[in-house]
Design an enzyme around this catalytic site. Structure first.
Site, PDB file in Angstrom:
ATOM      1  N   ASP A   1      -4.502  12.413  12.233  1.00 52.68           N
ATOM      2  CA  ASP A   1      -5.426  11.267  12.229  1.00 52.68           C
ATOM      3  C   ASP A   1      -5.291  10.509  13.535  1.00 52.68           C
ATOM      4  O   ASP A   1      -4.679  10.987  14.480  1.00 52.68           O
ATOM      5  CB  ASP A   1      -5.184  10.373  11.005  1.00 52.68           C
ATOM      6  CG  ASP A   1      -3.776   9.770  11.012  1.00 52.68           C
ATOM      7  OD1 ASP A   1      -3.343   9.282   9.973  1.00 52.68           O
ATOM      8  OD2 ASP A   1      -3.118   9.845  12.069  1.00 52.68           O
TER       9      ASP A   1
ATOM     10  N   ASP B   1       4.520   0.693  12.088  1.00 53.21           N
ATOM     11  CA  ASP B   1       3.281   0.074  11.612  1.00 53.21           C
ATOM     12  C   ASP B   1       3.079  -1.337  12.161  1.00 53.21           C
ATOM     13  O   ASP B   1       1.984  -1.878  12.071  1.00 53.21           O
ATOM     14  CB  ASP B   1       3.258   0.053  10.081  1.00 53.21           C
ATOM     15  CG  ASP B   1       3.213   1.459   9.489  1.00 53.21           C
ATOM     16  OD1 ASP B   1       3.553   1.618   8.311  1.00 53.21           O
ATOM     17  OD2 ASP B   1       2.862   2.390  10.230  1.00 53.21           O
TER      18      ASP B   1
ATOM     19  N   ARG C   1      -4.766  10.305   3.547  1.00 53.39           N
ATOM     20  CA  ARG C   1      -3.639  11.178   3.864  1.00 53.39           C
ATOM     21  C   ARG C   1      -2.528  11.073   2.833  1.00 53.39           C
ATOM     22  O   ARG C   1      -1.852  12.020   2.500  1.00 53.39           O
ATOM     23  CB  ARG C   1      -3.088  10.731   5.217  1.00 53.39           C
ATOM     24  CG  ARG C   1      -2.518  11.762   6.017  1.00 53.39           C
ATOM     25  CD  ARG C   1      -1.565  11.257   7.063  1.00 53.39           C
ATOM     26  NE  ARG C   1      -0.332  11.909   6.842  1.00 53.39           N
ATOM     27  CZ  ARG C   1      -0.168  13.209   7.039  1.00 53.39           C
ATOM     28  NH1 ARG C   1      -1.193  13.929   7.450  1.00 53.39           N
ATOM     29  NH2 ARG C   1       0.964  13.792   6.826  1.00 53.39           N
TER      30      ARG C   1
ATOM     31  N   LYS D   1       0.844  -1.211   0.000  1.00 50.98           N
ATOM     32  CA  LYS D   1       0.000   0.000   0.000  1.00 50.98           C
ATOM     33  C   LYS D   1       0.867   1.243   0.000  1.00 50.98           C
ATOM     34  O   LYS D   1       0.661   2.177  -0.779  1.00 50.98           O
ATOM     35  CB  LYS D   1      -0.904   0.020   1.229  1.00 50.98           C
ATOM     36  CG  LYS D   1      -1.583   1.371   1.487  1.00 50.98           C
ATOM     37  CD  LYS D   1      -2.403   1.372   2.758  1.00 50.98           C
ATOM     38  CE  LYS D   1      -1.648   1.674   4.005  1.00 50.98           C
ATOM     39  NZ  LYS D   1      -1.311   3.090   4.217  1.00 50.98           N
ATOM     40  N   ASN D   2       1.891   1.262   0.883  1.00 51.82           N
ATOM     41  CA  ASN D   2       2.680   2.483   1.074  1.00 51.82           C
ATOM     42  C   ASN D   2       3.674   2.744  -0.041  1.00 51.82           C
ATOM     43  O   ASN D   2       4.426   3.714   0.009  1.00 51.82           O
ATOM     44  CB  ASN D   2       3.376   2.439   2.439  1.00 51.82           C
ATOM     45  CG  ASN D   2       2.347   2.586   3.546  1.00 51.82           C
ATOM     46  OD1 ASN D   2       1.203   2.950   3.299  1.00 51.82           O
ATOM     47  ND2 ASN D   2       2.758   2.289   4.762  1.00 51.82           N
TER      48      ASN D   2
HETATM   49  C1  EPZ Z   1       4.353   6.859   6.113  1.00 53.38           C
HETATM   50  O1  EPZ Z   1       3.638   7.952   6.693  1.00 53.38           O
HETATM   51  C2  EPZ Z   1       3.366   5.685   6.085  1.00 53.38           C
HETATM   52  N1  EPZ Z   1       2.201   6.049   5.324  1.00 53.38           N
HETATM   53  C3  EPZ Z   1       2.927   5.322   7.508  1.00 53.38           C
HETATM   54  O2  EPZ Z   1       2.124   4.143   7.451  1.00 53.38           O
HETATM   55  C4  EPZ Z   1       4.156   4.986   8.338  1.00 53.38           C
HETATM   56  O3  EPZ Z   1       3.761   4.779   9.667  1.00 53.38           O
HETATM   57  C5  EPZ Z   1       5.153   6.166   8.285  1.00 53.38           C
HETATM   58  O4  EPZ Z   1       5.491   6.484   6.925  1.00 53.38           O
HETATM   59  C6  EPZ Z   1       6.446   5.848   9.010  1.00 53.38           C
HETATM   60  O5  EPZ Z   1       7.030   4.709   8.541  1.00 53.38           O
HETATM   61  C7  EPZ Z   1       2.241   5.975   3.979  1.00 53.38           C
HETATM   62  O6  EPZ Z   1       3.243   5.682   3.369  1.00 53.38           O
HETATM   63  C8  EPZ Z   1       0.968   6.279   3.256  1.00 53.38           C
HETATM   64  P1  EPZ Z   1       6.576  10.292   8.105  1.00 53.38           P
HETATM   65  P2  EPZ Z   1       4.236   9.451   6.631  1.00 53.38           P
HETATM   66  O7  EPZ Z   1       6.516  11.505   7.259  1.00 53.38           O
HETATM   67  O8  EPZ Z   1       4.921   9.644   5.339  1.00 53.38           O
HETATM   68  C9  EPZ Z   1       6.624  13.722  11.465  1.00 53.38           C
HETATM   69  C10 EPZ Z   1       0.177   2.801   7.695  1.00 53.38           C
HETATM   70  O9  EPZ Z   1      -0.359   2.270   8.682  1.00 53.38           O
HETATM   71  N2  EPZ Z   1       6.692  14.685  10.347  1.00 53.38           N
HETATM   72  O10 EPZ Z   1       7.784   9.466   8.046  1.00 53.38           O
HETATM   73  O11 EPZ Z   1       3.163  10.376   7.020  1.00 53.38           O
HETATM   74  C11 EPZ Z   1       5.250  13.050  11.550  1.00 53.38           C
HETATM   75  O12 EPZ Z   1       4.324  13.825  12.231  1.00 53.38           O
HETATM   76  C12 EPZ Z   1       0.721   4.242   7.798  1.00 53.38           C
HETATM   77  O13 EPZ Z   1       0.320   2.240   6.601  1.00 53.38           O
HETATM   78  C13 EPZ Z   1       6.754  16.044  10.637  1.00 53.38           C
HETATM   79  O14 EPZ Z   1       6.783  16.446  11.795  1.00 53.38           O
HETATM   80  O15 EPZ Z   1       5.310   9.362   7.826  1.00 53.38           O
HETATM   81  C14 EPZ Z   1       5.598  11.756  12.266  1.00 53.38           C
HETATM   82  O16 EPZ Z   1       5.609  11.954  13.637  1.00 53.38           O
HETATM   83  C15 EPZ Z   1       0.459   4.867   9.125  1.00 53.38           C
HETATM   84  N3  EPZ Z   1       6.810  16.913   9.596  1.00 53.38           N
HETATM   85  C16 EPZ Z   1       7.000  11.439  11.762  1.00 53.38           C
HETATM   86  O17 EPZ Z   1       7.536  12.650  11.238  1.00 53.38           O
HETATM   87  C17 EPZ Z   1       6.772  16.509   8.290  1.00 53.38           C
HETATM   88  O18 EPZ Z   1       6.794  17.351   7.368  1.00 53.38           O
HETATM   89  C18 EPZ Z   1       7.057  10.350  10.693  1.00 53.38           C
HETATM   90  O19 EPZ Z   1       6.268  10.741   9.618  1.00 53.38           O
HETATM   91  C19 EPZ Z   1       6.693  15.125   8.021  1.00 53.38           C
HETATM   92  C20 EPZ Z   1       6.642  14.228   9.061  1.00 53.38           C
END
Ligand code: EPZ
Length: 429
Positions: free
Chosen positions: A119, A311, A95, A23-24
């Site tokens: 979320d 995850d 998202r 999915k991701n």
């Molecule tokens: C991706 O989310 C995945 N989603 C998530 O999977 C996964 O948990 C996550 O990566 C971490 O591995 C998809 O790929 C669709 P991040 P993403 O940007 O890209 C902070 C599932 O269950 N952050 O690495 O949103 C953020 O708030 C989902 O399949 C900022 O602060 O994750 C978080 O605390 C859930 N500012 C952390 O970084 C930003 O600009 C990690 O987020 C970007 C992120």
């Protein structure tokens, strides 16, 4: 109509189960297609709700998407001129649609993407996405609930360092940089296998990228890209889900198509806890020898790849809920990702939250009760908890699980579980 799963406890999961495309990765690869005019074909696509939403989002940008869920194929036909607005209704539902931001500003010179907001698992900032696009020369601001990025004269290469190896920010900056003038280096990037999958597809479209899978990406911009055919890499989160399902039910599962290398941290922990873990010709196998008793509880601290994936954290909680002994589960990525705990407590689990730590004390058996899914992973973890609970468990909010797991109950039944999907008549809108 809302649905729930009725899960009958006492199943030891045995057999083989396939994993399909991630999915991701699939969702982002659909956005990558926007970067080139013409027909791009994606194979090994998962049959999940999120792909349908992403397809609808692309259609609203003027792109034709022919998605055959059974064949696992999406043919994305991108015209010369496309829209630049991703509206709130769809972004709120998915998202991951934020990943059209980079391709649109690079290809069209403007992107208006509704800010998805937080979320169930956390606030989910976008500041790293915005800072990266600004470094590439875009003017980025939030107005009327939309993140608007403009670069009418195109993007230019830059040296960028991420404060945190965000998956989403890495992807958006990478997808923008491939059409920027000159060289871009992006330091401290995410190293998740999905990033390498995106880089592989971009390279097959004519992009020039080095360093995928490392903490530094170097991109030499090109003027145009061409369409391609790409196979989505296997879903390591789904594969990890089956690994924990085998361990939690003291079962024996071969995960066909799973890549053990992508799950080194969780599989090493399961092996150290007494599970039999081995690679097979078709994937990998996780088993608890019959009569061996419950495997041992273990500590988990979620980290960016190659650390323990956040995850899989809800599955580690469910595993520790019935494993032998006590352990600590620490969540380092999402500040609100412990909603599974209160639902597991309803099933009789003995665990306490303390900030971003959970202390778990394993019990031999949970007891069935109605519980509620709050997101994809938590929902699936509660279904597995129901398999090690006395009596039956009703897991509401199946729509969350459908977003990430194709026909989850069918896979479980093929391994010997008694799980049925039924209307959730008690759900009050
Ligand atoms: C991706 O989310 C995945 N989603 C998530 O999977 C996964 O948990 C996550 O990566 C971490 O591995 C998809 O790929 C669709 P991040 P993403 O940007 O890209 C902070 C599932 O269950 N952050 O690495 O949103 C953020 O708030 C989902 O399949 C900022 O602060 O994750 C978080 O605390 C859930 N500012 C952390 O970084 C930003 O600009 C990690 O987020 C970007 C992120």
């Amino acid at each position: 109509m809302r649905e729930r799963f009725r899960v009958v406890g006492g199943a030891r999961l045995v057999g083989e189960v396939p994993v399909v495309g991630a999915k991701n990765s699939a969702l982002k690869l659909m956005a990558v297609a926007l970067l080139a005019e013409g027909r791009t074909t994606l194979t090994n696509m998962p049959e999940i709700a999120d792909v349908r939403i992403m397809a609808e989002l692309l259609r609203r940008l003027g792109v034709s998407v022919d998605y055959d869920p059974e064949a696992g194929v999406a043919v994305i036909d991108v015209p010369a001129s496309i829209g630049h607005r991703a509206d709130y209704e769809l972004v709120r539902a998915l998202r991951a649609s934020i990943s059209v931001l980079g391709p649109l500003v690079a290809r069209v010179g403007e992107a208006d993407v509704a800010v998805p907001g937080g979320d169930a698992i956390g606030s989910r900032g976008l500041d790293l996405h915005a800072a990266g696009l600004e470094a590439l020369g875009a003017d980025v601001r939030v107005t009327h609930g939309y993140l608007v990025a403009k670069a009418p004269r195109g993007l230019r290469g830059a040296d960028i360092r991420l404060d945190f190896p965000s998956v989403g920010a890495t992807e958006n900056i990478l997808m923008a940089a491939v059409l920027a003038r000159g060289r871009t280096t992006i330091d401290n990037v995410a190293r998740e296998p999905e990033i390498a999958d995106i880089a592989e597809m971009l390279t097959s479209m004519g992009a020039r990228i080095t360093g995928a899978g490392t903490s530094c990406l170097v991109v030499d911009g090109v003027d145009t890209l061409h369409p391609t055919v790409h196979r989505v890499l296997p879903d390591r989160v789904a594969a990890g889900t089956w690994a924990f399902a085998a361990a939690t039910t003291c079962g024996d599962i071969e995960v066909v198509g799973g890549v053990a290398e992508h799950l080194r941290s969780p599989l090493q922990s399961l092996a150290a806890a007494g599970c039999h873990v081995e690679g097979t010709a078709r994937g990998f196998r996780v088993a608890v020898p019959e009569g061996a008793g419950r495997p041992t509880a273990f500590d988990v601290a979620t980290l960016p790849y190659p650390g323990f994936p956040t995850d899989l954290q809800p599955f580690a909680l469910t595993y520790n809920a019935v494993a032998d002994g006590s352990a600590m589960v620490t969540e380092n990525l999402f500040e609100a990702r412990f909603r599974t705990v209160q639902e597991l407590a309803r099933l009789g689990a003995d665990m306490q939250v303390d900030g971003h730590h959970v202390m778990t004390h394993g019990v031999p058996l949970l007891s069935g009760a109605p519980v509620e899914s709050s997101d994809i992973r938590s929902g699936a973890a509660l279904v597995i908890a129901g398999l090690v609970a006395e009596g039956y468990t009703l897991v509401s909010g199946v729509h969350h699980i459908d977003r990430g797991y194709p026909h989850f109950e069918v896979g479980l039944r093929s391994l010997g579980a008694d799980v049925t999907r039924e209307p959730d008549e008690h759900w009050y809108e």
